[in-house]
Design a protein around this motif. Structure first.
Motif, mmCIF file in Angstrom:
data_model
loop_
_atom_site.group_PDB
_atom_site.id
_atom_site.type_symbol
_atom_site.label_atom_id
_atom_site.label_comp_id
_atom_site.label_asym_id
_atom_site.label_seq_id
_atom_site.Cartn_x
_atom_site.Cartn_y
_atom_site.Cartn_z
ATOM 1 N N GLY A 22 50.411 53.253 65.537
ATOM 2 C CA GLY A 22 50.066 54.640 65.242
ATOM 3 C C GLY A 22 49.123 54.712 64.049
ATOM 4 O O GLY A 22 48.644 53.707 63.551
ATOM 5 N N SER A 23 48.871 55.910 63.586
ATOM 6 C CA SER A 23 48.002 56.043 62.419
ATOM 7 C C SER A 23 48.817 55.861 61.143
ATOM 8 O O SER A 23 49.985 56.226 61.085
ATOM 9 N N PRO A 24 48.202 55.281 60.110
ATOM 10 C CA PRO A 24 48.928 55.079 58.853
ATOM 11 C C PRO A 24 49.311 56.419 58.223
ATOM 12 O O PRO A 24 48.617 57.407 58.386
ATOM 13 N N SER A 25 50.421 56.443 57.526
ATOM 14 C CA SER A 25 50.867 57.689 56.930
ATOM 15 C C SER A 25 50.237 57.966 55.577
ATOM 16 O O SER A 25 50.206 59.094 55.152
ATOM 17 N N ALA A 26 49.745 56.949 54.878
ATOM 18 C CA ALA A 26 49.177 57.147 53.541
ATOM 19 C C ALA A 26 47.806 56.484 53.445
ATOM 20 O O ALA A 26 47.541 55.483 54.102
ATOM 21 N N VAL A 27 46.981 57.050 52.595
ATOM 22 C CA VAL A 27 45.670 56.473 52.287
ATOM 23 C C VAL A 27 45.774 55.853 50.905
ATOM 24 O O VAL A 27 46.280 56.479 49.972
ATOM 25 N N TYR A 28 45.304 54.627 50.774
ATOM 26 C CA TYR A 28 45.321 53.931 49.489
ATOM 27 C C TYR A 28 43.983 54.153 48.806
ATOM 28 O O TYR A 28 42.933 53.921 49.395
ATOM 29 N N CYS A 29 44.014 54.600 47.569
ATOM 30 C CA CYS A 29 42.808 54.785 46.773
ATOM 31 C C CYS A 29 42.978 53.985 45.491
ATOM 32 O O CYS A 29 43.799 54.324 44.647
ATOM 33 N N GLY A 30 42.217 52.913 45.360
ATOM 34 C CA GLY A 30 42.305 52.077 44.177
ATOM 35 C C GLY A 30 41.031 52.174 43.364
ATOM 36 O O GLY A 30 39.937 52.214 43.914
ATOM 37 N N VAL A 31 41.184 52.230 42.050
ATOM 38 C CA VAL A 31 40.050 52.287 41.143
ATOM 39 C C VAL A 31 40.019 50.999 40.342
ATOM 40 O O VAL A 31 41.016 50.603 39.755
ATOM 41 N N SER A 32 38.883 50.327 40.349
ATOM 42 C CA SER A 32 38.667 49.096 39.593
ATOM 43 C C SER A 32 39.733 48.052 39.959
ATOM 44 O O SER A 32 39.736 47.556 41.064
ATOM 45 N N ALA A 33 40.644 47.739 39.043
ATOM 46 C CA ALA A 33 41.677 46.738 39.337
ATOM 47 C C ALA A 33 42.539 47.151 40.516
ATOM 48 O O ALA A 33 42.983 46.312 41.291
ATOM 49 N N GLY A 34 42.757 48.446 40.672
ATOM 50 C CA GLY A 34 43.532 48.936 41.807
ATOM 51 C C GLY A 34 42.857 48.643 43.134
ATOM 52 O O GLY A 34 43.515 48.420 44.145
ATOM 53 N N ALA A 35 41.525 48.622 43.150
ATOM 54 C CA ALA A 35 40.777 48.283 44.356
ATOM 55 C C ALA A 35 40.741 46.771 44.572
ATOM 56 O O ALA A 35 40.902 46.282 45.685
ATOM 57 N N ILE A 36 40.535 46.035 43.494
ATOM 58 C CA ILE A 36 40.491 44.570 43.587
ATOM 59 C C ILE A 36 41.815 44.034 44.102
ATOM 60 O O ILE A 36 41.865 43.099 44.892
ATOM 61 N N LEU A 37 42.893 44.647 43.668
ATOM 62 C CA LEU A 37 44.241 44.192 44.016
ATOM 63 C C LEU A 37 44.476 44.119 45.517
ATOM 64 O O LEU A 37 45.176 43.236 45.991
ATOM 65 N N VAL A 38 43.899 45.018 46.274
ATOM 66 C CA VAL A 38 44.142 45.037 47.714
ATOM 67 C C VAL A 38 42.997 44.398 48.506
ATOM 68 O O VAL A 38 42.976 44.462 49.725
ATOM 69 N N GLY A 39 42.068 43.784 47.800
ATOM 70 C CA GLY A 39 40.966 43.098 48.472
ATOM 71 C C GLY A 39 41.371 41.739 48.998
ATOM 72 O O GLY A 39 42.518 41.309 48.869
ATOM 73 N N LYS A 40 40.412 41.064 49.584
ATOM 74 C CA LYS A 40 40.661 39.747 50.160
ATOM 75 C C LYS A 40 41.048 38.731 49.087
ATOM 76 O O LYS A 40 41.856 37.845 49.316
ATOM 77 N N SER A 41 40.462 38.855 47.899
ATOM 78 C CA SER A 41 40.740 37.920 46.814
ATOM 79 C C SER A 41 40.558 38.634 45.478
ATOM 80 O O SER A 41 39.839 39.620 45.392
ATOM 81 N N MET A 42 41.201 38.138 44.449
ATOM 82 C CA MET A 42 41.040 38.708 43.113
ATOM 83 C C MET A 42 39.953 37.981 42.330
ATOM 84 O O MET A 42 39.778 38.219 41.146
ATOM 85 N N GLN A 43 39.194 37.126 42.975
ATOM 86 C CA GLN A 43 38.184 36.316 42.300
ATOM 87 C C GLN A 43 37.132 37.165 41.597
ATOM 88 O O GLN A 43 36.611 36.778 40.567
ATOM 89 N N THR A 44 36.828 38.329 42.131
ATOM 90 C CA THR A 44 35.834 39.198 41.493
ATOM 91 C C THR A 44 36.252 39.604 40.087
ATOM 92 O O THR A 44 35.413 39.929 39.260
ATOM 93 N N ALA A 45 37.548 39.577 39.796
ATOM 94 C CA ALA A 45 38.035 39.914 38.458
ATOM 95 C C ALA A 45 37.729 38.811 37.452
ATOM 96 O O ALA A 45 37.885 39.018 36.252
ATOM 97 N N CYS A 46 37.267 37.668 37.911
ATOM 98 C CA CYS A 46 36.971 36.531 37.035
ATOM 99 C C CYS A 46 35.510 36.497 36.602
ATOM 100 O O CYS A 46 35.069 35.523 36.025
ATOM 101 N N TRP A 47 34.755 37.547 36.872
ATOM 102 C CA TRP A 47 33.318 37.538 36.588
ATOM 103 C C TRP A 47 33.026 37.226 35.130
ATOM 104 O O TRP A 47 32.083 36.526 34.815
#
Length: 82
Positions: A38-63
Protein backbone atom coordinates in the motif's frame (compact mmCIF):
# COMPACT_ATOMS: atom_id res chain seq x y z
CA UNK A 1 0.76 7.01 12.67
CA UNK A 2 2.32 10.40 11.86
CA UNK A 3 1.84 12.03 8.47
CA UNK A 4 5.26 13.73 8.48
CA UNK A 5 8.50 12.79 10.21
CA UNK A 6 10.93 15.72 10.33
CA UNK A 7 14.52 15.09 11.41
CA UNK A 8 16.74 18.14 11.85
CA UNK A 9 20.44 18.34 10.97
CA UNK A 10 23.50 18.40 13.19
CA UNK A 11 26.30 15.89 13.60
CA UNK A 12 25.49 12.92 11.39
CA UNK A 13 27.42 10.44 13.50
CA UNK A 14 25.81 11.61 16.75
CA UNK A 15 22.35 11.42 15.17
CA UNK A 16 23.13 7.87 13.98
CA UNK A 17 24.34 6.95 17.46
CA UNK A 18 21.12 8.29 19.01
CA UNK A 19 19.03 6.42 16.44
CA UNK A 20 20.81 3.16 17.24
CA UNK A 21 20.80 3.67 21.01
CA UNK A 22 17.15 4.77 21.04
CA UNK A 23 16.23 1.91 18.70
CA UNK A 24 14.02 4.12 16.53
CA UNK A 25 15.47 3.17 13.13
CA UNK A 26 13.01 0.32 12.61
CA UNK A 27 10.12 2.55 13.68
CA UNK A 28 11.10 5.04 10.95
CA UNK A 29 11.15 2.31 8.33
CA UNK A 30 7.77 0.99 9.44
CA UNK A 31 6.23 4.47 9.43
CA UNK A 32 7.55 5.44 5.99
CA UNK A 33 7.60 2.15 4.07
CA UNK A 34 4.50 0.04 3.75
CA UNK A 35 5.72 -3.55 3.33
CA UNK A 36 2.26 -4.78 2.26
CA UNK A 37 2.20 -2.90 -1.06
CA UNK A 38 0.00 0.00 0.00
CA UNK A 39 1.02 3.62 0.21
CA UNK A 40 3.29 4.69 3.07
CA UNK A 41 1.56 6.42 5.95
CA UNK A 42 4.28 9.00 6.68
CA UNK A 43 6.64 11.17 4.65
CA UNK A 44 10.19 11.49 5.94
CA UNK A 45 11.75 14.95 5.70
CA UNK A 46 15.39 15.12 6.73
CA UNK A 47 17.52 18.24 6.84
CA UNK A 48 21.31 17.95 6.51
CA UNK A 49 22.29 15.11 8.87
CA UNK A 50 18.67 13.99 8.95
CA UNK A 51 18.81 13.50 5.17
CA UNK A 52 22.24 11.86 5.18
CA UNK A 53 21.06 9.42 7.84
CA UNK A 54 18.54 7.76 5.54
CA UNK A 55 20.75 7.79 2.45
CA UNK A 56 22.65 4.90 0.96
CA UNK A 57 25.77 5.75 2.96
CA UNK A 58 26.94 8.29 5.53
CA UNK A 59 30.21 8.82 3.63
CA UNK A 60 29.12 12.28 2.47
CA UNK A 61 29.37 13.38 6.12
CA UNK A 62 33.13 12.74 5.94
CA UNK A 63 33.79 15.52 3.41
CA UNK A 64 35.66 17.64 5.96
CA UNK A 65 38.16 14.88 6.70
CA UNK A 66 38.73 14.32 2.96
CA UNK A 67 39.21 18.03 2.26
CA UNK A 68 41.68 18.34 5.14
CA UNK A 69 43.61 15.33 3.84
CA UNK A 70 43.88 16.62 0.26
CA UNK A 71 44.67 20.19 1.27
CA UNK A 72 47.46 19.00 3.55
CA UNK A 73 48.83 16.82 0.78
CA UNK A 74 48.59 19.41 -1.99
CA UNK A 75 49.47 22.59 -0.11
CA UNK A 76 51.93 21.37 2.45
CA UNK A 77 53.01 17.99 1.09
CA UNK A 78 52.46 16.79 4.63
CA UNK A 79 50.15 14.04 5.85
CA UNK A 80 50.81 14.47 9.55
CA UNK A 81 47.49 16.10 10.47
CA UNK A 82 45.26 14.20 8.02
Amino acid sequence: MPHLIYVQGGNTFWLHHCMEKGDWGEALVEACCDKQGGSPSAVYCGVSAGAILVGKSMQTACWKVCVTFWLSLLLFNDLTFA
